[in-house]
Design a protein around this motif. Structure first.
Motif, PDB file in Angstrom:
ATOM      1  N   LEU A  59       0.822  -1.207   0.000  1.00  0.00           N
ATOM      2  CA  LEU A  59       0.000   0.000   0.000  1.00  0.00           C
ATOM      3  C   LEU A  59       0.859   1.261   0.000  1.00  0.00           C
ATOM      4  N   THR A  60       1.962   1.241   0.718  1.00  0.00           N
ATOM      5  CA  THR A  60       2.875   2.388   0.714  1.00  0.00           C
ATOM      6  C   THR A  60       3.387   2.624  -0.704  1.00  0.00           C
ATOM      7  N   ARG A  61       3.801   1.552  -1.359  1.00  0.00           N
ATOM      8  CA  ARG A  61       4.308   1.647  -2.732  1.00  0.00           C
ATOM      9  C   ARG A  61       3.214   2.135  -3.688  1.00  0.00           C
TER      10      ARG A  61
ATOM     11  N   VAL B  78      -5.860   4.893   1.404  1.00  0.00           N
ATOM     12  CA  VAL B  78      -5.284   5.613   2.545  1.00  0.00           C
ATOM     13  C   VAL B  78      -5.832   5.041   3.856  1.00  0.00           C
ATOM     14  N   LYS B  79      -7.130   4.753   3.903  1.00  0.00           N
ATOM     15  CA  LYS B  79      -7.725   4.178   5.115  1.00  0.00           C
ATOM     16  C   LYS B  79      -7.145   2.794   5.402  1.00  0.00           C
ATOM     17  N   ALA B  80      -7.014   1.962   4.367  1.00  0.00           N
ATOM     18  CA  ALA B  80      -6.451   0.624   4.550  1.00  0.00           C
ATOM     19  C   ALA B  80      -4.993   0.714   4.994  1.00  0.00           C
ATOM     20  N   HIS B  81      -4.263   1.645   4.406  1.00  0.00           N
ATOM     21  CA  HIS B  81      -2.861   1.866   4.744  1.00  0.00           C
ATOM     22  C   HIS B  81      -2.732   2.226   6.220  1.00  0.00           C
TER      23      HIS B  81
ATOM     24  N   ALA C 220      -4.865   1.631   8.636  1.00  0.00           N
ATOM     25  CA  ALA C 220      -5.281   0.513   9.489  1.00  0.00           C
ATOM     26  C   ALA C 220      -4.192  -0.540   9.617  1.00  0.00           C
ATOM     27  N   VAL C 221      -3.551  -0.910   8.517  1.00  0.00           N
ATOM     28  CA  VAL C 221      -2.537  -1.962   8.588  1.00  0.00           C
ATOM     29  C   VAL C 221      -1.281  -1.459   9.312  1.00  0.00           C
ATOM     30  N   LEU C 222      -0.931  -0.197   9.128  1.00  0.00           N
ATOM     31  CA  LEU C 222       0.216   0.355   9.863  1.00  0.00           C
ATOM     32  C   LEU C 222      -0.068   0.360  11.365  1.00  0.00           C
ATOM     33  N   GLU C 223      -1.268   0.731  11.747  1.00  0.00           N
ATOM     34  CA  GLU C 223      -1.626   0.735  13.163  1.00  0.00           C
ATOM     35  C   GLU C 223      -1.603  -0.680  13.736  1.00  0.00           C
ATOM     36  N   ARG C 224      -2.002  -1.690  12.957  1.00  0.00           N
ATOM     37  CA  ARG C 224      -1.925  -3.081  13.413  1.00  0.00           C
ATOM     38  C   ARG C 224      -0.477  -3.487  13.682  1.00  0.00           C
ATOM     39  N   LEU C 225       0.436  -2.920  12.900  1.00  0.00           N
ATOM     40  CA  LEU C 225       1.854  -3.209  13.092  1.00  0.00           C
ATOM     41  C   LEU C 225       2.471  -2.369  14.202  1.00  0.00           C
ATOM     42  N   GLY C 226       1.698  -1.430  14.736  1.00  0.00           N
ATOM     43  CA  GLY C 226       2.218  -0.554  15.789  1.00  0.00           C
ATOM     44  C   GLY C 226       3.053   0.583  15.237  1.00  0.00           C
ATOM     45  N   LEU C 227       2.869   0.907  13.960  1.00  0.00           N
ATOM     46  CA  LEU C 227       3.619   1.996  13.318  1.00  0.00           C
ATOM     47  C   LEU C 227       2.716   3.209  13.136  1.00  0.00           C
TER      48      LEU C 227
ATOM     49  N   PRO D 271       1.019   5.980  11.146  1.00  0.00           N
ATOM     50  CA  PRO D 271       0.678   6.277   9.748  1.00  0.00           C
ATOM     51  C   PRO D 271       1.131   7.688   9.372  1.00  0.00           C
ATOM     52  N   PRO D 272       1.434   7.906   8.098  1.00  0.00           N
ATOM     53  CA  PRO D 272       1.819   9.264   7.678  1.00  0.00           C
ATOM     54  C   PRO D 272       0.630  10.215   7.820  1.00  0.00           C
ATOM     55  N   LYS D 273       0.935  11.446   8.087  1.00  0.00           N
ATOM     56  CA  LYS D 273      -0.107  12.465   8.192  1.00  0.00           C
ATOM     57  C   LYS D 273      -0.170  13.204   6.856  1.00  0.00           C
ATOM     58  N   LEU D 274      -0.989  12.682   5.959  1.00  0.00           N
ATOM     59  CA  LEU D 274      -1.126  13.293   4.641  1.00  0.00           C
ATOM     60  C   LEU D 274      -1.979  14.550   4.753  1.00  0.00           C
ATOM     61  N   PRO D 275      -1.536  15.651   4.161  1.00  0.00           N
ATOM     62  CA  PRO D 275      -2.319  16.891   4.217  1.00  0.00           C
ATOM     63  C   PRO D 275      -3.417  16.937   3.151  1.00  0.00           C
ATOM     64  N   PHE D 276      -3.738  15.776   2.565  1.00  0.00           N
ATOM     65  CA  PHE D 276      -4.784  15.653   1.558  1.00  0.00           C
ATOM     66  C   PHE D 276      -5.309  14.227   1.642  1.00  0.00           C
ATOM     67  N   ARG D 277      -6.508  14.005   1.100  1.00  0.00           N
ATOM     68  CA  ARG D 277      -7.144  12.686   1.192  1.00  0.00           C
ATOM     69  C   ARG D 277      -7.187  11.941  -0.129  1.00  0.00           C
TER      70      ARG D 277
END
Length: 118
Positions: A13-15, A41-44, A46-53, A55-61
């Motif tokens: 998802l990052t890629r 972006v929502k899936a990204h 969620a999966v980062l939070e599951r890993l304890g990382l 998520p980036p704070k994107l200034p756009f959606r």
């Protein structure tokens, strides 16, 4: 989803987001539309939070928001393509680096026979 796939999904998802935002900002040949970007972006996140990382704070959606963001922040005109790339790298690069480090640690744990604890 089995835990061992979270890292792979987060990296993919990052890629995907990185490539699609760069495509939007340089060639206008992105693969996702605005609605699909919102979901990615929502899936990204969620999966980062599951890993304890973090998520980036994107200034756009979505792509439209990215377009308005780059216009508002003087990333148009001469050198705009490079500015768009640098913007996306600045937003998603730290996540990619964190995932690379996280993957390395997990690989070491597996090699040592400690298993993966996500």
């Amino acid at each position: 989803m089995p835990d061992h796939l979270h890292l792979e999904v987060a990296a993919a998802l990052t890629r995907l987001l990185h490539e699609d935002f760069v495509a939007r900002g340089t060639r206008h040949d992105e693969r996702m539309n605005d609605e699909e970007v919102v979901l990615a972006v929502k899936a990204h996140r969620a999966v980062l939070e599951r890993l304890g990382l973090e998520p980036p704070k994107l200034p756009f959606r979505h792509h439209s928001g990215f377009y308005h963001y780059w216009r508002k922040n003087d990333m148009s005109g001469g050198g705009g393509w490079q500015a768009h790339r640098e913007c996306i790298e600045g937003l998603l690069g730290p996540t990619r680096q964190a995932l690379d480090g996280f993957g390395h640690v997990q690989q070491q744990r597996l090699s040592a026979g400690l298993g993966v604890s996500w």
